[in-house]
Design a protein around this motif. Structure first.
Motif, PDB file in Angstrom:
ATOM      1  N   ARG A   1     -38.206 -23.952  50.284  1.00  0.00           N
ATOM      2  CA  ARG A   1     -36.881 -24.240  51.249  1.00  0.00           C
ATOM      3  C   ARG A   1     -35.920 -25.126  50.759  1.00  0.00           C
ATOM      4  NH1 ARG A   1     -39.801 -27.468  55.433  1.00  0.00           N
ATOM      5  NH2 ARG A   1     -41.053 -28.114  53.714  1.00  0.00           N
ATOM      6  N   HIS A   2     -34.630 -25.165  51.445  1.00  0.00           N
ATOM      7  CA  HIS A   2     -33.571 -26.034  50.828  1.00  0.00           C
ATOM      8  C   HIS A   2     -34.115 -27.291  51.060  1.00  0.00           C
ATOM      9  CE1 HIS A   2     -30.508 -22.959  50.529  1.00  0.00           C
ATOM     10  NE2 HIS A   2     -30.536 -22.585  51.722  1.00  0.00           N
ATOM     11  N   GLY A   3     -33.873 -28.108  49.677  1.00  0.00           N
ATOM     12  CA  GLY A   3     -34.326 -29.639  49.463  1.00  0.00           C
ATOM     13  C   GLY A   3     -35.613 -29.456  48.551  1.00  0.00           C
ATOM     14  N   VAL A   4     -35.992 -28.318  48.216  1.00  0.00           N
ATOM     15  CA  VAL A   4     -37.191 -28.432  47.363  1.00  0.00           C
ATOM     16  C   VAL A   4     -37.294 -29.284  46.323  1.00  0.00           C
ATOM     17  CG1 VAL A   4     -36.859 -26.540  45.872  1.00  0.00           C
ATOM     18  CG2 VAL A   4     -38.955 -27.005  46.527  1.00  0.00           C
ATOM     19  N   LEU A   5     -38.338 -30.085  45.885  1.00  0.00           N
ATOM     20  CA  LEU A   5     -38.224 -30.790  44.883  1.00  0.00           C
ATOM     21  C   LEU A   5     -39.036 -30.113  43.848  1.00  0.00           C
ATOM     22  CD1 LEU A   5     -39.251 -32.749  47.493  1.00  0.00           C
ATOM     23  CD2 LEU A   5     -40.296 -34.231  45.866  1.00  0.00           C
ATOM     24  N   PRO A   6     -38.200 -29.989  42.473  1.00  0.00           N
ATOM     25  CA  PRO A   6     -38.282 -29.152  41.421  1.00  0.00           C
ATOM     26  C   PRO A   6     -39.590 -29.573  40.714  1.00  0.00           C
ATOM     27  CG  PRO A   6     -36.286 -29.997  41.479  1.00  0.00           C
ATOM     28  CD  PRO A   6     -36.873 -30.597  42.431  1.00  0.00           C
ATOM     29  N   MET A   7     -40.347 -30.731  41.050  1.00  0.00           N
ATOM     30  CA  MET A   7     -41.479 -31.158  40.289  1.00  0.00           C
ATOM     31  C   MET A   7     -42.580 -30.495  41.039  1.00  0.00           C
ATOM     32  SD  MET A   7     -43.279 -34.944  40.361  1.00  0.00           S
ATOM     33  CE  MET A   7     -45.100 -34.962  39.693  1.00  0.00           C
ATOM     34  N   GLU A   8     -42.590 -30.508  42.287  1.00  0.00           N
ATOM     35  CA  GLU A   8     -43.616 -29.869  43.271  1.00  0.00           C
ATOM     36  C   GLU A   8     -43.514 -28.195  42.870  1.00  0.00           C
ATOM     37  OE1 GLU A   8     -43.846 -32.984  46.667  1.00  0.00           O
ATOM     38  OE2 GLU A   8     -43.532 -30.691  47.233  1.00  0.00           O
TER      39      GLU A   8
ATOM     40  N   VAL B   1     -34.472 -16.755  52.684  1.00  0.00           N
ATOM     41  CA  VAL B   1     -33.309 -15.646  52.229  1.00  0.00           C
ATOM     42  C   VAL B   1     -33.175 -15.851  50.853  1.00  0.00           C
ATOM     43  CG1 VAL B   1     -30.955 -15.305  52.705  1.00  0.00           C
ATOM     44  CG2 VAL B   1     -32.397 -16.313  54.473  1.00  0.00           C
ATOM     45  N   PRO B   2     -33.685 -14.744  50.016  1.00  0.00           N
ATOM     46  CA  PRO B   2     -33.308 -14.916  48.774  1.00  0.00           C
ATOM     47  C   PRO B   2     -31.755 -15.089  48.038  1.00  0.00           C
ATOM     48  CG  PRO B   2     -34.255 -12.700  49.333  1.00  0.00           C
ATOM     49  CD  PRO B   2     -33.874 -13.528  50.656  1.00  0.00           C
ATOM     50  N   GLY B   3     -31.814 -15.878  46.966  1.00  0.00           N
ATOM     51  CA  GLY B   3     -30.363 -16.432  46.526  1.00  0.00           C
ATOM     52  C   GLY B   3     -30.764 -17.803  45.877  1.00  0.00           C
ATOM     53  N   LEU B   4     -29.667 -18.796  46.071  1.00  0.00           N
ATOM     54  CA  LEU B   4     -29.552 -20.009  45.617  1.00  0.00           C
ATOM     55  C   LEU B   4     -30.275 -21.049  46.593  1.00  0.00           C
ATOM     56  CD1 LEU B   4     -26.282 -20.765  43.640  1.00  0.00           C
ATOM     57  CD2 LEU B   4     -28.494 -20.145  42.844  1.00  0.00           C
ATOM     58  N   VAL B   5     -31.183 -21.659  46.073  1.00  0.00           N
ATOM     59  CA  VAL B   5     -32.039 -22.776  47.083  1.00  0.00           C
ATOM     60  C   VAL B   5     -31.656 -24.189  46.463  1.00  0.00           C
ATOM     61  CG1 VAL B   5     -34.218 -23.391  47.700  1.00  0.00           C
ATOM     62  CG2 VAL B   5     -33.769 -21.062  47.569  1.00  0.00           C
ATOM     63  N   ARG B   6     -31.003 -24.947  47.524  1.00  0.00           N
ATOM     64  CA  ARG B   6     -30.639 -26.348  46.947  1.00  0.00           C
ATOM     65  C   ARG B   6     -31.963 -27.027  46.778  1.00  0.00           C
ATOM     66  NH1 ARG B   6     -27.881 -25.406  51.537  1.00  0.00           N
ATOM     67  NH2 ARG B   6     -29.136 -26.275  52.785  1.00  0.00           N
ATOM     68  N   THR B   7     -32.111 -28.094  45.649  1.00  0.00           N
ATOM     69  CA  THR B   7     -33.204 -28.820  45.539  1.00  0.00           C
ATOM     70  C   THR B   7     -32.605 -30.178  45.865  1.00  0.00           C
ATOM     71  OG1 THR B   7     -32.758 -29.490  43.299  1.00  0.00           O
ATOM     72  CG2 THR B   7     -33.656 -27.254  43.567  1.00  0.00           C
ATOM     73  N   ASN B   8     -33.728 -31.187  45.726  1.00  0.00           N
ATOM     74  CA  ASN B   8     -33.297 -32.636  45.773  1.00  0.00           C
ATOM     75  C   ASN B   8     -32.649 -33.147  44.489  1.00  0.00           C
ATOM     76  OD1 ASN B   8     -35.740 -32.975  44.145  1.00  0.00           O
ATOM     77  ND2 ASN B   8     -36.162 -34.920  45.235  1.00  0.00           N
ATOM     78  N   ALA B   9     -32.450 -32.413  43.453  1.00  0.00           N
ATOM     79  CA  ALA B   9     -31.813 -32.917  42.357  1.00  0.00           C
ATOM     80  C   ALA B   9     -30.141 -32.242  42.180  1.00  0.00           C
ATOM     81  CB  ALA B   9     -32.600 -32.431  41.127  1.00  0.00           C
ATOM     82  N   ASP B  10     -29.608 -32.404  41.015  1.00  0.00           N
ATOM     83  CA  ASP B  10     -28.180 -31.946  41.187  1.00  0.00           C
ATOM     84  C   ASP B  10     -28.164 -30.677  40.601  1.00  0.00           C
ATOM     85  OD1 ASP B  10     -28.962 -32.353  38.508  1.00  0.00           O
ATOM     86  OD2 ASP B  10     -27.227 -33.550  37.737  1.00  0.00           O
ATOM     87  N   PHE B  11     -29.178 -29.896  40.865  1.00  0.00           N
ATOM     88  CA  PHE B  11     -28.970 -28.315  40.521  1.00  0.00           C
ATOM     89  C   PHE B  11     -29.801 -27.383  41.468  1.00  0.00           C
ATOM     90  CE2 PHE B  11     -32.653 -30.173  38.189  1.00  0.00           C
ATOM     91  CZ  PHE B  11     -33.851 -29.324  38.656  1.00  0.00           C
TER      92      PHE B  11
ATOM     93  N   GLU C   1     -34.778 -31.828  52.958  1.00  0.00           N
ATOM     94  CA  GLU C   1     -33.739 -31.839  53.832  1.00  0.00           C
ATOM     95  C   GLU C   1     -34.596 -31.455  55.442  1.00  0.00           C
ATOM     96  OE1 GLU C   1     -30.952 -28.788  52.975  1.00  0.00           O
ATOM     97  OE2 GLU C   1     -30.663 -29.411  50.866  1.00  0.00           O
ATOM     98  N   PRO C   2     -34.855 -32.541  56.016  1.00  0.00           N
ATOM     99  CA  PRO C   2     -35.929 -32.201  57.246  1.00  0.00           C
ATOM    100  C   PRO C   2     -35.333 -31.223  57.947  1.00  0.00           C
ATOM    101  CG  PRO C   2     -35.229 -34.747  56.666  1.00  0.00           C
ATOM    102  CD  PRO C   2     -34.444 -33.920  55.654  1.00  0.00           C
ATOM    103  N   ASP C   3     -36.435 -30.291  58.652  1.00  0.00           N
ATOM    104  CA  ASP C   3     -35.956 -29.481  59.565  1.00  0.00           C
ATOM    105  C   ASP C   3     -36.534 -29.441  60.869  1.00  0.00           C
ATOM    106  OD1 ASP C   3     -38.426 -28.598  58.992  1.00  0.00           O
ATOM    107  OD2 ASP C   3     -38.196 -26.887  57.779  1.00  0.00           O
ATOM    108  N   GLU C   4     -36.788 -28.711  61.657  1.00  0.00           N
ATOM    109  CA  GLU C   4     -37.380 -28.812  63.057  1.00  0.00           C
ATOM    110  C   GLU C   4     -38.635 -29.174  62.991  1.00  0.00           C
ATOM    111  OE1 GLU C   4     -34.715 -25.105  63.680  1.00  0.00           O
ATOM    112  OE2 GLU C   4     -35.708 -25.968  62.039  1.00  0.00           O
ATOM    113  N   THR C   5     -39.464 -28.795  61.871  1.00  0.00           N
ATOM    114  CA  THR C   5     -41.019 -29.244  61.688  1.00  0.00           C
ATOM    115  C   THR C   5     -41.043 -30.821  61.680  1.00  0.00           C
ATOM    116  OG1 THR C   5     -41.026 -29.050  59.286  1.00  0.00           O
ATOM    117  CG2 THR C   5     -41.367 -26.856  60.374  1.00  0.00           C
ATOM    118  N   GLU C   6     -40.157 -31.385  61.005  1.00  0.00           N
ATOM    119  CA  GLU C   6     -40.090 -32.994  60.917  1.00  0.00           C
ATOM    120  C   GLU C   6     -39.488 -33.627  61.702  1.00  0.00           C
ATOM    121  OE1 GLU C   6     -39.864 -34.373  56.663  1.00  0.00           O
ATOM    122  OE2 GLU C   6     -40.020 -32.425  56.034  1.00  0.00           O
ATOM    123  N   THR C   7     -38.589 -33.015  62.497  1.00  0.00           N
ATOM    124  CA  THR C   7     -37.668 -33.819  63.497  1.00  0.00           C
ATOM    125  C   THR C   7     -38.048 -33.567  64.940  1.00  0.00           C
ATOM    126  OG1 THR C   7     -35.955 -32.018  63.407  1.00  0.00           O
ATOM    127  CG2 THR C   7     -35.684 -33.973  61.846  1.00  0.00           C
ATOM    128  N   GLU C   8     -38.587 -32.305  65.274  1.00  0.00           N
ATOM    129  CA  GLU C   8     -38.800 -32.156  66.592  1.00  0.00           C
ATOM    130  C   GLU C   8     -40.438 -31.453  66.676  1.00  0.00           C
ATOM    131  OE1 GLU C   8     -35.809 -29.659  68.549  1.00  0.00           O
ATOM    132  OE2 GLU C   8     -34.478 -30.083  66.695  1.00  0.00           O
TER     133      GLU C   8
END
Length: 335
Positions: free
Chosen positions: A19-26, A54-64, A88-95
Motif C-alpha cells: 500500500r502507499h507508504g510501504v517500507l522498501p526494506m520490508e 491500483v496498479p501504478g506508482l506506489v509511494r514509499t516511506n523513502a524519497d522514491f 501512511e496510516p489508513d482506517e485499519t490503524e486509525t479507526e
C-alpha cells in the motif's frame, strides 16, 4: 516455538500486497528470502510477485516510489499472501476499520491461503477479522493502540513472530526476516532455510523476543554478559546442563545469571536450552539417518520419549513424522 506449518507444493506463489507508504526494506526482504530458496537441485521453490490495490506508482516511506504492475487479482492465485506495513496510516490503524478497496482485494484470497503480516501490516489482518480470538504480535511501539482498536485479538507483545497455522504475524521490519525464514523452514526444512540465511548473511534463528530491543533504564553498568556460557552450552548440548553450571561459566550467582540472561536473550536459560535442543534434533532428523534414540541423546533430551514429548509440544508432530516430511525432499548434503 510456533507450530510446524503444513508442507506445501514446490514453486508456490507468494503475493506481497503493498500500500502507499510501504517500507522498501520490508518489500525487499520478502523477495530476497523467498527468492533465494532453492531445492537441492537448484530449482526455485517460490514465485514471488508484488501487487497493489491500483496498479501504478506506489509511494514509499523513502524519497522514491515503486512501480507495481499487478493489481489485487494477483492475490487469487497465491499460496501465501504477505502484507507489509505502511507509514501512511489508513482506517485499519486509525479507526479499526477495513476500507472498501482493501476489503474487496482481500476477498480475492482463496480459502486456505496462508496469510502473514510484517510489523503494522497486522492491522490489515485484524481489521479483516482474521485474528479474532487468535494470537498475534506487532511492533512494541504500536501495541497499546492495537489493543484499543482490536481487543478481540490475543496480542503477544513479547515475541518476534507468531504462527497460528494459516495466519502469521511479525513484530517489526527485521522480525519479518525471522518470519520469512520460519515459513521457508516450515515448507521445506531447516537445511533450505539455513542456506537462505547464509546467502542473506543473517542468523537462521534469533533467540528471545522484543523485550531485548525496548529501551529501558539500566540502574548500573553491566560489564559481563552470558555469551560465553551460551557458546559453551551449544558445544555440550548432549549432556545435562544445570543452571548453576552455566552461571559458574560467567562467575555469577544463579540469580544474577538468570536476570542477565533474560535481559540479553528475552527468555529464561531453560527455555533457551530447550529451543536449542529442538533445533539440534530437527537438524539431525533432516540430515542424518541416525535412529531417534541416538538423536535424543545427541540433542540432550536423554530418551526418545523425552524427544517425542518436546517435539510434539513445539511442532505438533512426532520425530518420525517430521523426518518423513523433510528428510527426503529438503535435506541438503545428506549422507
Amino acid at each position: 516455538m510456533a507450530n510446524m506449518c503444513k508442507n506445501r507444493d514446490m514453486a508456490s506463489r507468494v503475493a506481497v500486497l503493498v500500500r502507499h507508504g510501504v517500507l522498501p526494506m520490508e518489500l525487499g526482504l520478502v523477495h530476497q528470502l523467498f527468492g533465494n530458496a532453492r531445492s537441492p537441485a537448484g530449482t526455485p521453490l517460490y514465485d514471488v510477485v508484488t501487487c497493489t490495490l491500483v496498479p501504478g506508482l506506489v509511494r514509499t516511506n523513502a524519497d522514491f516510489p515503486i512501480s507495481v504492475e499487478r493489481g489485487p487479482e494477483a492475490l487469487a492465485g497465491a499460496s501465501t499472501v504477505i502484507v507489509p506495513a505502511s507509514h501512511e496510516p489508513d482506517e485499519t490503524e486509525t479507526e479499526g476499520l477495513l476500507g472498501p478497496d482493501l476489503a474487496e482485494a482481500l476477498a480475492r484470497i482463496r480459502p486456505g491461503t496462508r496469510i502473514a503480516s510484517i510489523c503494522t501490516g497486522v492491522y490489515v489482518l485484524a481489521a479483516a477479522g482474521l485474528l479474532d480470538g487468535r494470537r498475534a504480535t506487532t511492533h512494541w511501539n504500536s501495541c497499546d493502540r492495537f489493543r484499543r482498536l482490536y481487543p478481540a485479538v490475543r496480542l503477544d507483545p513479547d515475541v518476534l513472530y507468531t504462527d497460528d497455522g494459516d495466519v502469521l504475524t511479525s513484530a517489526g521490519e527485521a522480525s519479518g526476516i525471522d518470519l520469512c525464514l520460519h515459513m521457508i523452514r516450515c515448507d521445506h526444512g531447516a537445511a533450505v532455510a539455513n542456506e537462505v540465511a547464509r546467502l542473506t548473511v543473517v542468523p537462521p534463528h534469533r533467540d528471545g523476543g522484543q523485550a531485548q530491543y525496548i529501551r529501558c533504564p539500566i540502574p548500573e553498568p553491566q560489564l559481563s554478559s552470558t555469551a560465553q556460557a551460551r557458546a559453551w552450552a551449544l558445544e555440550h548440548l548432549d549432556r545435562p546442563l544445570a543452571l548453576r553450571e552455566l552461571a559458574a561459566r560467567e562467575s555469577m550467582s544463579v540469580r544474577t545469571f538468570t536476570r542477565r540472561f533474560r535481559d540479553e536473550v528475552g527468555i529464561s536459560p531453560l527455555q533457551w536450552l530447550t529451543q536449542q535442543r529442538i533445533e539440534r534434533a530437527r537438524h539431525l532428523l533432516e540430515e542424518t539417518d541416525l535412529p531417534v534414540d541416538r538423536i535424543a541423546a545427541d540433542a540432550g533430551f536423554g530418551t526418545a520419549a523425552s524427544l517425542r514429548q518436546h517435539l510434539q509440544a513445539a511442532l505438533g508432530v512426532s520425530p518420525s513424522a517430521y523426518r518423513s516430511t523433510f528428510r527426503g525432499s529438503a535435506a541438503v548434503g545428506s549422507p
